[in-house]
Motif scaffolding. Sequence first.
Motif, PDB file in Angstrom:
ATOM      1  N   UNK A   1      39.068  49.561  44.948  1.00 31.81           N
ATOM      2  CA  UNK A   1      37.976  49.464  43.725  1.00 31.81           C
ATOM      3  C   UNK A   1      36.759  48.468  43.717  1.00 31.81           C
ATOM      4  N   UNK A   2      37.606  47.221  44.100  1.00 32.71           N
ATOM      5  CA  UNK A   2      37.068  45.959  44.274  1.00 32.71           C
ATOM      6  C   UNK A   2      35.983  46.125  45.395  1.00 32.71           C
TER       7      UNK A   2
ATOM      8  N   UNK B   1      25.862  48.839  41.067  1.00 31.17           N
ATOM      9  CA  UNK B   1      26.839  48.249  40.423  1.00 31.17           C
ATOM     10  C   UNK B   1      28.030  48.005  40.930  1.00 31.17           C
ATOM     11  N   UNK B   2      28.456  46.655  41.488  1.00 28.97           N
ATOM     12  CA  UNK B   2      29.425  46.032  42.202  1.00 28.97           C
ATOM     13  C   UNK B   2      30.638  46.042  41.301  1.00 28.97           C
ATOM     14  N   UNK B   3      31.790  46.694  41.635  1.00 33.91           N
ATOM     15  CA  UNK B   3      33.047  47.108  40.739  1.00 33.91           C
ATOM     16  C   UNK B   3      33.403  45.767  40.907  1.00 33.91           C
ATOM     17  N   UNK B   4      33.695  44.966  42.023  1.00 35.30           N
ATOM     18  CA  UNK B   4      34.264  43.461  41.711  1.00 35.30           C
ATOM     19  C   UNK B   4      33.657  42.685  40.782  1.00 35.30           C
ATOM     20  N   UNK B   5      32.211  42.633  40.363  1.00 33.00           N
ATOM     21  CA  UNK B   5      31.554  42.104  39.516  1.00 33.00           C
ATOM     22  C   UNK B   5      32.183  42.419  37.902  1.00 33.00           C
ATOM     23  N   UNK B   6      32.112  43.913  37.841  1.00 33.26           N
ATOM     24  CA  UNK B   6      32.701  44.570  36.508  1.00 33.26           C
ATOM     25  C   UNK B   6      34.436  44.040  36.587  1.00 33.26           C
TER      26      UNK B   6
ATOM     27  N   UNK C   1      32.877  43.178  49.363  1.00 33.38           N
ATOM     28  CA  UNK C   1      34.139  42.696  49.711  1.00 33.38           C
ATOM     29  C   UNK C   1      34.546  41.837  49.003  1.00 33.38           C
ATOM     30  N   UNK C   2      35.342  42.152  48.005  1.00 28.97           N
ATOM     31  CA  UNK C   2      35.847  41.198  46.951  1.00 28.97           C
ATOM     32  C   UNK C   2      37.228  41.342  46.816  1.00 28.97           C
ATOM     33  N   UNK C   3      37.929  40.301  46.634  1.00 29.59           N
ATOM     34  CA  UNK C   3      39.385  40.587  46.283  1.00 29.59           C
ATOM     35  C   UNK C   3      39.695  40.267  44.679  1.00 29.59           C
ATOM     36  N   UNK C   4      40.738  41.241  44.002  1.00 28.66           N
ATOM     37  CA  UNK C   4      40.876  40.812  42.971  1.00 28.66           C
ATOM     38  C   UNK C   4      42.493  40.948  42.657  1.00 28.66           C
ATOM     39  N   UNK C   5      42.904  39.877  41.987  1.00 27.71           N
ATOM     40  CA  UNK C   5      44.341  39.790  41.729  1.00 27.71           C
ATOM     41  C   UNK C   5      44.800  39.031  40.402  1.00 27.71           C
ATOM     42  N   UNK C   6      43.883  38.546  39.740  1.00 28.98           N
ATOM     43  CA  UNK C   6      44.129  37.806  38.844  1.00 28.98           C
ATOM     44  C   UNK C   6      45.129  38.190  37.462  1.00 28.98           C
ATOM     45  N   UNK C   7      44.553  39.570  37.050  1.00 25.68           N
ATOM     46  CA  UNK C   7      45.413  39.967  35.919  1.00 25.68           C
ATOM     47  C   UNK C   7      46.689  40.888  36.391  1.00 25.68           C
ATOM     48  N   UNK C   8      47.761  40.723  35.607  1.00 18.79           N
ATOM     49  CA  UNK C   8      49.028  41.615  36.214  1.00 18.79           C
ATOM     50  C   UNK C   8      48.542  43.193  35.987  1.00 18.79           C
ATOM     51  N   UNK C   9      49.156  43.893  36.723  1.00 16.52           N
ATOM     52  CA  UNK C   9      48.859  45.364  36.857  1.00 16.52           C
ATOM     53  C   UNK C   9      50.094  46.035  36.227  1.00 16.52           C
ATOM     54  N   UNK C  10      51.127  45.328  35.745  1.00 23.06           N
ATOM     55  CA  UNK C  10      52.175  45.965  34.885  1.00 23.06           C
ATOM     56  C   UNK C  10      52.043  45.952  33.662  1.00 23.06           C
ATOM     57  N   UNK C  11      50.980  45.750  33.004  1.00 23.83           N
ATOM     58  CA  UNK C  11      50.787  45.959  31.642  1.00 23.83           C
ATOM     59  C   UNK C  11      49.784  46.848  31.082  1.00 23.83           C
ATOM     60  N   UNK C  12      49.870  47.094  29.899  1.00 21.04           N
ATOM     61  CA  UNK C  12      48.736  47.884  29.200  1.00 21.04           C
ATOM     62  C   UNK C  12      47.942  47.290  28.175  1.00 21.04           C
TER      63      UNK C  12
END
Length: 197
Positions: free
Chosen positions: A118-119, A152-157, A28-39
């Motif tokens: 995923x997180x 393998x916790x995907x939030x940590x990755x 149960x983690x949230x991820x929001x830091x990096x923008x998702x509209x870039x490559x």
Amino acid sequence: MAVAGGERDPHDRRFALRLAGQQGLLCEEDVVALPMDVGYRGPAACTAAGISYRQLDYWARTGLVEPSVRTGAHNAPLYSLPDILLLKVAKRLLDTGISLQQIRTAVDHLRGRPAPDLARITLMSDGVSVYECTSPDEVVDLMQRGQGMFGLALANVWHELEEALGVVPAEERTDLPAAAPQPMDELARRRRERRTG
């Protein structure tokens, strides 16, 4: 907590859940830091995922993880943040001895899910099979089988990727709808004309 075969005391389960709550839940983690509209270009994806450019190229050609932001012969391919997460997951699973066939199945299962979903996933494996867990209860149930497992916790990755990619230049996605044109100052107009000829 060590897991052994045989009958389980129900108090062990409660203890494991209480301990998970103290250490931070795996699922149960949230991820929001990096923008998702870039490559990100290939070298940045390789560095963040911990793989060689040769692996990246092979995995793209075989369809394990392909660049989803931009592909094509005339432009450098761009990998999205979820693409790089899948690359890092594949690398971690490969390092633990999971077969490429099982890794391909796991990556296909995760592909296309939104970042917040995923997180919340923890991948568990006994070295042969890979399991998806989305709650501490599922993790405990798998571990109660008495077989050695790793998780393998995907939030940590994801957080590792945020650190690695936070200093790498990203490029705008080209597959998004065009935004309204912004007013351009004289210097920006001249730069654009110089680049486009």
